[in-house]
Design a protein around this motif. Sequence first.
Motif, PDB file in Angstrom:
ATOM      1  N   UNK A 123       0.844  -1.198   0.000  1.00 48.01           N
ATOM      2  CA  UNK A 123       0.000   0.000   0.000  1.00 48.01           C
ATOM      3  C   UNK A 123       0.876   1.243   0.000  1.00 48.01           C
ATOM      4  N   UNK A 124       1.900   1.251   0.829  1.00 46.69           N
ATOM      5  CA  UNK A 124       2.818   2.396   0.895  1.00 46.69           C
ATOM      6  C   UNK A 124       3.442   2.686  -0.474  1.00 46.69           C
ATOM      7  N   UNK A 125       3.775   1.631  -1.221  1.00 45.63           N
ATOM      8  CA  UNK A 125       4.396   1.777  -2.535  1.00 45.63           C
ATOM      9  C   UNK A 125       3.374   1.902  -3.679  1.00 45.63           C
ATOM     10  N   UNK A 126       2.097   2.025  -3.309  1.00 45.97           N
ATOM     11  CA  UNK A 126       0.997   2.172  -4.266  1.00 45.97           C
ATOM     12  C   UNK A 126       0.923   1.031  -5.281  1.00 45.97           C
ATOM     13  N   UNK A 127       1.182  -0.176  -4.814  1.00 41.71           N
ATOM     14  CA  UNK A 127       1.092  -1.356  -5.671  1.00 41.71           C
ATOM     15  C   UNK A 127      -0.192  -2.134  -5.401  1.00 41.71           C
ATOM     16  N   UNK A 128      -0.773  -1.883  -4.236  1.00 42.37           N
ATOM     17  CA  UNK A 128      -2.047  -2.480  -3.820  1.00 42.37           C
ATOM     18  C   UNK A 128      -2.871  -1.349  -3.221  1.00 42.37           C
ATOM     19  N   UNK A 129      -4.178  -1.456  -3.330  1.00 42.79           N
ATOM     20  CA  UNK A 129      -5.021  -0.428  -2.717  1.00 42.79           C
ATOM     21  C   UNK A 129      -6.087  -1.085  -1.828  1.00 42.79           C
ATOM     22  N   UNK A 130      -6.524  -0.309  -0.842  1.00 42.08           N
ATOM     23  CA  UNK A 130      -7.560  -0.757   0.083  1.00 42.08           C
ATOM     24  C   UNK A 130      -8.903  -0.446  -0.571  1.00 42.08           C
TER      25      UNK A 130
END
Length: 92
Positions: free
Chosen positions: A83-90
């Motif tokens: 999430x921090x690296x914007x590779x997955x989102x909530x």
Amino acid sequence: MQVVHCYSRHPRAQASWVGERVVLFHRDTQSTTVLNPSGSHILELLEATQNESALAAALSSEYPGLSCDQAQADVSAFMAIMIHNELVRVES
């Protein structure tokens, strides 16, 4: 009441398989991330939106020596980085 978060791949992260590993390229940041086999397995599961418990159960099923508690901790840590690296989102 505990909030259950669901996760999906970030639409700007392009995934390519190289052997047993996924290489992610983020189109906006131009960054590349190489996942280990267990991270690649989790990312593969995110072709559909998943919650953390389902991801942990799938990981402990894939790696029989991994306890459910350790799988949950590993998935939590992995999701935080992704999430921090914007590779997955909530999703929720």
